[in-house]
Design an enzyme around this catalytic site. Structure first.
Site, mmCIF file in Angstrom:
data_model
loop_
_atom_site.group_PDB
_atom_site.id
_atom_site.type_symbol
_atom_site.label_atom_id
_atom_site.label_comp_id
_atom_site.label_asym_id
_atom_site.label_seq_id
_atom_site.Cartn_x
_atom_site.Cartn_y
_atom_site.Cartn_z
ATOM 1 N N ARG A 97 0.845 -1.182 0.000
ATOM 2 C CA ARG A 97 0.000 0.000 0.000
ATOM 3 C C ARG A 97 0.888 1.243 0.000
ATOM 4 N NH1 ARG A 97 -3.378 -2.851 -1.525
ATOM 5 N NH2 ARG A 97 -5.470 -3.284 -0.688
ATOM 6 N N HIS A 112 -0.392 0.737 -9.944
ATOM 7 C CA HIS A 112 -1.177 -0.117 -9.050
ATOM 8 C C HIS A 112 -1.924 -1.212 -9.826
ATOM 9 C CE1 HIS A 112 -3.561 -0.215 -4.994
ATOM 10 N NE2 HIS A 112 -3.263 -1.435 -5.439
ATOM 11 N N GLU A 171 -2.164 8.636 -4.637
ATOM 12 C CA GLU A 171 -2.511 7.728 -5.726
ATOM 13 C C GLU A 171 -3.912 8.049 -6.223
ATOM 14 O OE1 GLU A 171 -3.317 3.044 -5.842
ATOM 15 O OE2 GLU A 171 -1.259 3.525 -5.227
#
Length: 316
Positions: free
Chosen positions: A229, A276, A257
């Site tokens: 993460r 991601h 993000e």
């Protein structure tokens, strides 16, 4: 009758026939309210990737017979505040292990063998060999967060002849034989590893775990890989180390993000950024559909949900 909702017809087709006592319907609570005819029938609700929040879970709460919400990710912190009272939340632990491990291996190899600079040379039409790029073989790799994904990463790294150790809450010997150290020993381990791979979830304990002190403890020219993460890493501290030229990084996740245009991570030296994509297993793939079938089987026999993580709380 067990009624399972899935977000698209493609997922329903991939699931196939769930048995004589179960049925599959197509309903995506991120798109619409539950169909009135199904409101009191939905038993297991499967969500699509990147859906959640108050509206989605509010629609799920309208289903009085709902027993299980199956999210498609291993991480579940985003769902915790919204799970309706009395409903079980299940994550997709195990479904994404292979894909995340593949990306971790790809990022390690690409950085070690300096693939980005060769691709840049190709775009320039320049033959620019570099014979000093280090191999992945014989490196010492520390996997921070050695669970099922960590084990999948470890298996692939060992195939490349790397030495792998892990870090978890408590010290143990993992089922695959990996020496796993206690999290309390993390800082003392960092100077002895060439590559550090972070695969932890984001919790209060791991928030900004990779801070300036963590990074300073890493050996010169070490590689940080984050497939966990983004908020586990202190971005400002990482940028400072990258711009100094001391460390390298390969990031599948970032904070913030999505990474905005002009952010210093885009142009930081010796830094690879991918958007991601490491662990997004397609919901039509057998690893996911197999999980849903196991979830149906658990409901059929009155067992606890597969990958149960929590139950929504009733108001005090």
């Amino acid at each position: 009758m067990i009624t399972v909702s899935v977000p698209t017809q493609e997922v329903a087709d991939a699931l196939g026939h769930p048995g004589p006592d179960a049925r599959v319907i197509v309903w995506d609570p991120a798109v619409e309210d539950v169909p009135p005819a199904e409101r009191e029938r939905v038993t297991i609700a499967c969500l699509a990737h990147y859906t959640g929040g108050r509206t989605v879970y509010g629609r799920l709460a309208d289903c009085p017979d709902l027993k299980v919400i199956q999210i498609p990710s291993a991480g579940f912190e985003h769902a915790v505040p919204f799970v309706p009272p009395g409903v079980s939340l299940a994550n997709a632990r195990g479904v994404h292990d292979t894909r995340v491990a593949e990306m971790a291996l790809l990022l390690a190899l690409a950085s070690q063998r300096r693939l980005p600079q060769f691709l840049e040379a190709q775009r320039r039409g320049e033959w620019a060999p570099d014979f000093d790029a280090p191999s992945l073989a014989d490196t010492r790799v520390l996997v921070v967060g050695y669970g099922s994904i960590g084990e999948a990463i470890g298996a692939r790294l060992r195939a490349c002849e790397a030495h792998v150790e892990g870090v978890a809450r408590t010290a143990r010997l993992a089922p695959d034989g990996t020496l796993v150290h206690a999290a309390s020993d993390l800082l003392s381990l960092l100077p002895h590893h060439d590559i550090v791979i972070v695969v932890t979830p984001h919790t209060e304990d791991t928030d900004r775990l990779v801070d300036a002190r963590f990074l300073a403890a890493m050996k010169d020219d070490a590689l940080l890989i984050n497939v966990g993460r983004g908020k586990v890493v202190d971005t400002a501290a990482l940028v400072a180390e990258l711009e100094s030229g001391r460390l390298r990084a390969a990031l599948d996740v970032t904070d913030p993000e999505p990474l905005p245009a002009g952010h210093p991570l885009w142009t930081a030296p010796r830094c690879i950024v991918v958007p991601h994509v490491a662990g997004v297993e397609r919901l039509t793939d057998r690893r996911y559909t197999g999980l849903v079938h196991r979830q149906i089987e658990a409901r059929r026999h009155g067992d606890d949900p597969v990958n149960f993580v929590m139950m929504g709380a009733f108001p005090a």
